[in-house]
Design a protein around this motif. Structure first.
Motif, mmCIF file in Angstrom:
data_model
loop_
_atom_site.group_PDB
_atom_site.id
_atom_site.type_symbol
_atom_site.label_atom_id
_atom_site.label_comp_id
_atom_site.label_asym_id
_atom_site.label_seq_id
_atom_site.Cartn_x
_atom_site.Cartn_y
_atom_site.Cartn_z
ATOM 1 N N ASN A 24 28.053 8.966 10.743
ATOM 2 C CA ASN A 24 28.184 9.791 9.538
ATOM 3 C C ASN A 24 27.340 9.198 8.417
ATOM 4 O OD1 ASN A 24 29.828 7.816 8.063
ATOM 5 N ND2 ASN A 24 31.548 8.450 9.347
ATOM 6 N N ARG A 25 27.399 9.811 7.243
ATOM 7 C CA ARG A 25 26.558 9.395 6.112
ATOM 8 C C ARG A 25 27.360 8.652 5.044
ATOM 9 N NH1 ARG A 25 21.981 12.896 6.794
ATOM 10 N NH2 ARG A 25 22.266 13.958 8.786
ATOM 11 N N VAL A 26 28.557 8.212 5.369
ATOM 12 C CA VAL A 26 29.394 7.404 4.463
ATOM 13 C C VAL A 26 29.132 5.948 4.817
ATOM 14 C CG1 VAL A 26 31.745 6.899 3.692
ATOM 15 C CG2 VAL A 26 31.129 9.229 4.365
ATOM 16 N N TRP A 27 28.349 5.281 3.983
ATOM 17 C CA TRP A 27 27.855 3.938 4.311
ATOM 18 C C TRP A 27 28.345 2.901 3.313
ATOM 19 C CZ3 TRP A 27 21.948 5.004 5.520
ATOM 20 C CH2 TRP A 27 21.870 5.847 6.644
ATOM 21 N N VAL A 28 28.406 1.660 3.779
ATOM 22 C CA VAL A 28 28.812 0.526 2.942
ATOM 23 C C VAL A 28 27.581 -0.301 2.601
ATOM 24 C CG1 VAL A 28 30.272 -1.519 2.772
ATOM 25 C CG2 VAL A 28 31.062 0.479 4.083
ATOM 26 N N PRO A 29 27.278 -0.469 1.311
ATOM 27 C CA PRO A 29 26.130 -1.294 0.936
ATOM 28 C C PRO A 29 26.478 -2.773 1.018
ATOM 29 C CG PRO A 29 27.263 -0.576 -1.034
ATOM 30 C CD PRO A 29 27.979 0.064 0.135
ATOM 31 N N PRO A 30 25.483 -3.650 0.908
ATOM 32 C CA PRO A 30 25.772 -5.088 0.854
ATOM 33 C C PRO A 30 26.638 -5.416 -0.355
ATOM 34 C CG PRO A 30 23.430 -4.662 1.207
ATOM 35 C CD PRO A 30 24.043 -3.364 0.812
ATOM 36 N N LEU A 31 27.712 -6.157 -0.133
ATOM 37 C CA LEU A 31 28.654 -6.505 -1.200
ATOM 38 C C LEU A 31 28.867 -8.016 -1.185
ATOM 39 C CD1 LEU A 31 31.201 -3.640 -0.427
ATOM 40 C CD2 LEU A 31 29.640 -3.710 -2.389
ATOM 41 N N CYS A 32 28.238 -8.725 -2.114
ATOM 42 C CA CYS A 32 28.341 -10.188 -2.138
ATOM 43 C C CYS A 32 29.793 -10.622 -2.304
ATOM 44 C CB CYS A 32 27.478 -10.752 -3.270
ATOM 45 S SG CYS A 32 25.716 -10.613 -2.957
ATOM 46 N N GLN A 33 30.208 -11.577 -1.489
ATOM 47 C CA GLN A 33 31.592 -12.043 -1.501
ATOM 48 C C GLN A 33 31.756 -13.454 -2.065
ATOM 49 O OE1 GLN A 33 34.304 -9.801 -0.192
ATOM 50 N NE2 GLN A 33 32.491 -8.724 -0.972
ATOM 51 N N TYR A 34 30.694 -14.252 -2.096
ATOM 52 C CA TYR A 34 30.755 -15.610 -2.633
ATOM 53 C C TYR A 34 31.952 -16.371 -2.058
ATOM 54 C CZ TYR A 34 27.573 -13.364 -5.932
ATOM 55 O OH TYR A 34 26.533 -12.653 -6.474
ATOM 56 N N SER A 35 32.059 -16.356 -0.741
ATOM 57 C CA SER A 35 33.278 -16.838 -0.080
ATOM 58 C C SER A 35 33.065 -17.943 0.937
ATOM 59 C CB SER A 35 33.982 -15.657 0.615
ATOM 60 O OG SER A 35 34.407 -14.710 -0.346
ATOM 61 N N VAL A 36 31.829 -18.435 1.089
ATOM 62 C CA VAL A 36 31.586 -19.498 2.069
ATOM 63 C C VAL A 36 31.852 -20.840 1.387
ATOM 64 C CG1 VAL A 36 29.956 -20.494 3.706
ATOM 65 C CG2 VAL A 36 29.876 -18.053 3.206
ATOM 66 N N THR A 37 33.119 -21.201 1.321
ATOM 67 C CA THR A 37 33.500 -22.415 0.592
ATOM 68 C C THR A 37 32.994 -23.680 1.262
ATOM 69 O OG1 THR A 37 35.636 -22.373 1.721
ATOM 70 C CG2 THR A 37 35.518 -21.336 -0.454
ATOM 71 N N ALA A 38 32.669 -23.621 2.552
ATOM 72 C CA ALA A 38 32.098 -24.780 3.244
ATOM 73 C C ALA A 38 30.641 -25.008 2.861
ATOM 74 C CB ALA A 38 32.209 -24.602 4.753
ATOM 75 N N ARG A 39 30.036 -24.061 2.157
ATOM 76 C CA ARG A 39 28.660 -24.176 1.646
ATOM 77 C C ARG A 39 27.620 -24.332 2.765
ATOM 78 N NH1 ARG A 39 31.984 -26.549 -2.222
ATOM 79 N NH2 ARG A 39 31.491 -25.966 -4.388
ATOM 80 N N ASP A 40 27.941 -23.819 3.943
ATOM 81 C CA ASP A 40 27.025 -23.958 5.075
ATOM 82 C C ASP A 40 26.417 -22.626 5.505
ATOM 83 O OD1 ASP A 40 29.235 -22.733 6.185
ATOM 84 O OD2 ASP A 40 29.688 -24.353 7.607
ATOM 85 N N GLY A 41 26.699 -21.555 4.769
ATOM 86 C CA GLY A 41 26.142 -20.253 5.081
ATOM 87 C C GLY A 41 26.781 -19.539 6.258
ATOM 88 N N VAL A 42 27.834 -20.105 6.842
ATOM 89 C CA VAL A 42 28.451 -19.539 8.038
ATOM 90 C C VAL A 42 29.550 -18.545 7.647
ATOM 91 C CG1 VAL A 42 29.730 -20.042 10.162
ATOM 92 C CG2 VAL A 42 27.938 -21.620 9.366
ATOM 93 N N PRO A 43 29.434 -17.269 8.041
ATOM 94 C CA PRO A 43 30.500 -16.312 7.745
ATOM 95 C C PRO A 43 31.750 -16.651 8.543
ATOM 96 C CG PRO A 43 28.930 -15.338 9.251
ATOM 97 C CD PRO A 43 28.347 -16.667 8.827
ATOM 98 N N HIS A 44 32.915 -16.224 8.033
ATOM 99 C CA HIS A 44 34.171 -16.622 8.675
ATOM 100 C C HIS A 44 35.158 -15.455 8.663
ATOM 101 C CE1 HIS A 44 35.534 -17.133 4.527
ATOM 102 N NE2 HIS A 44 34.514 -17.939 4.318
ATOM 103 N N ASP A 45 36.441 -15.762 8.760
ATOM 104 C CA ASP A 45 37.457 -14.719 8.911
ATOM 105 C C ASP A 45 37.439 -13.717 7.760
ATOM 106 O OD1 ASP A 45 38.243 -15.865 11.264
ATOM 107 O OD2 ASP A 45 40.147 -16.666 10.512
ATOM 108 N N TRP A 46 37.192 -14.184 6.532
ATOM 109 C CA TRP A 46 37.158 -13.240 5.418
ATOM 110 C C TRP A 46 36.118 -12.155 5.665
ATOM 111 C CZ3 TRP A 46 39.807 -11.221 1.702
ATOM 112 C CH2 TRP A 46 39.162 -10.344 0.834
#
Length: 371
Positions: A24-46
């Motif tokens: 469909n045409r209902v899309w999610v844009p990039p939404l910065c979360q500022y949530s990688v508290t380990a500061r290693d760039g690795v995405p996690h459960d959040w």
């Protein structure tokens, strides 16, 4: 842009781009979360839950947040990255879940340039994070600071070449991680936008001056990304269509460079605005950026999405059904309600085909038509 030649709401018709069909045409844009508290760039459960909820909620495409192609390209040290294999492996868990829900996944590849190294709490603390407190030197097209930030170093030829190579390598890892498409971030005052706009690019070499020179970095990145992802994966570009400032980047330049980017291998254009000039007077209102998407789509003869304070399903349906945009990005509306797409489908009479079976008992078909 697409018209209204088919049955049913235009917002819920599938769209095929290269080898990818998006439901469909209902899309999610990039939404910065500022949530990688380990500061290693690795995405996690959040990130899994944040992005996965919107996929389960019926979105056609979910694009992951601005993801740095190298450590110094992060907006903050809490950002996600895609400069190593550990990060790619973590992203693959997320893309598998998004796909399992019937949605397509994308990732925005980014370098923040002079707007890098900010505090990881940008809604609460402004300006650059000091070097002695974990920050780092920043780079840009020219040694011109963003208002309230530290002055960047102007990239030399070898530095520019490294940036292109880092986008190339990140695109390769995006394929490995299972993403369905990649988006090059050329908006919101970040590095590629800094090269595009004459307000931040004062160079007198082949990377500055004329529009062709200012667009050179973007086009080299698009070519590099296309070479890595192959012929079937779509490549998007996000533009800010205007700096909202005299003498700056505008919709005419955006449309011209959009056409060049198509020739370089890009397929679709995500049209936002602003971000380069801190003091710009932006007339924020519902759908205030949509006419820029329409302008770029018409003048470049390219498919586009609209974004910016679009929160009403019928408004979005008008944009798509009237051919003013090919899709609509819902950012804050999706954060407030990850099931926004299901709600919009109900309001527009599109049915419950994208509902997870686990949720059907809550649907209108089982509740006397009520949401």
């Amino acid at each position: 842009m697409s018209g209204a030649a088919h049955d049913g709401p235009a917002l819920f018709r599938p769209l095929t781009i290269r080898g990818l069909e998006i439901r469909n045409r209902v899309w999610v844009p990039p939404l910065c979360q500022y949530s990688v508290t380990a500061r290693d760039g690795v995405p996690h459960d959040w990130h899994l839950v944040h992005l996965g909820a919107m996929a389960a909620g019926g979105a056609g495409l979910v694009i992951a947040e601005a993801t740095a192609v190298n450590p110094e390209g992060r907006i903050s040290d809490h950002d996600t990255g895609l400069w190593n294999d550990e990060q790619a492996a973590a992203w693959s868990r997320i893309t598998r879940f998004i796909r399992s829900q019937g949605a397509a996944s994308g990732i925005q590849l980014a370098h923040a340039g002079r707007k890098a190294s900010i505090w990881p709490e940008p809604m609460r603390r402004r300006g650059s994070q000091p070097i002695e407190e974990g920050g780092w030197p920043t780079v840009s097209a020219s040694a011109l600071a963003f208002d309230g930030y530290r002055e960047p170093l102007a990239l030399d030829e070898s530095g520019i070449a490294r940036v292109v190579d880092d986008f190339r390598a990140a695109a390769r890892r995006a394929v490995t991680a299972g993403f369905d498409l990649v988006e090059v971030h050329a908006a919101h005052g970040y590095l590629v936008h800094q090269f595009l706009s004459p307000l931040s690019n004062a160079r007198d070499d082949r990377w500055g001056g004329s529009l062709e020179n200012r667009a050179r970095l973007l086009l080299e990145i698009v070519r590099a990304v296309r070479a890595e992802v192959g012929a079937q994966m779509p490549v998007f570009v996000r533009f800010s269509a205007t700096d909202w400032s005299p003498g700056g980047w505008d919709e005419e330049q955006t449309a011209t460079v959009t056409a060049w980017a198509v020739d370089a291998g890009a397929d679709f254009f995500d049209i936002s605005t602003g971000g380069l000039v801190a003091a710009a007077d932006i007339p924020v209102a519902p759908g205030y950026q949509a006419h820029f998407a329409e302008y770029v789509g018409e003048h470049a003869d390219a498919p586009v999405s609209a974004v910016g304070r679009i929160t009403d399903a019928r408004h979005a349906e008008e944009l798509v059904s009237e051919g003013r945009a090919d899709a609509v990005m819902f950012g804050k509306a999706m954060m407030r309600d990850p099931h926004f797409a299901m709600r919009a489908a109900h309001e527009l009479g599109a049915g419950t085909s994208m509902w997870p079976p686990q949720y059907l008992r809550a649907g209108p078909e089982y509740n006397d038509g009520e949401w």
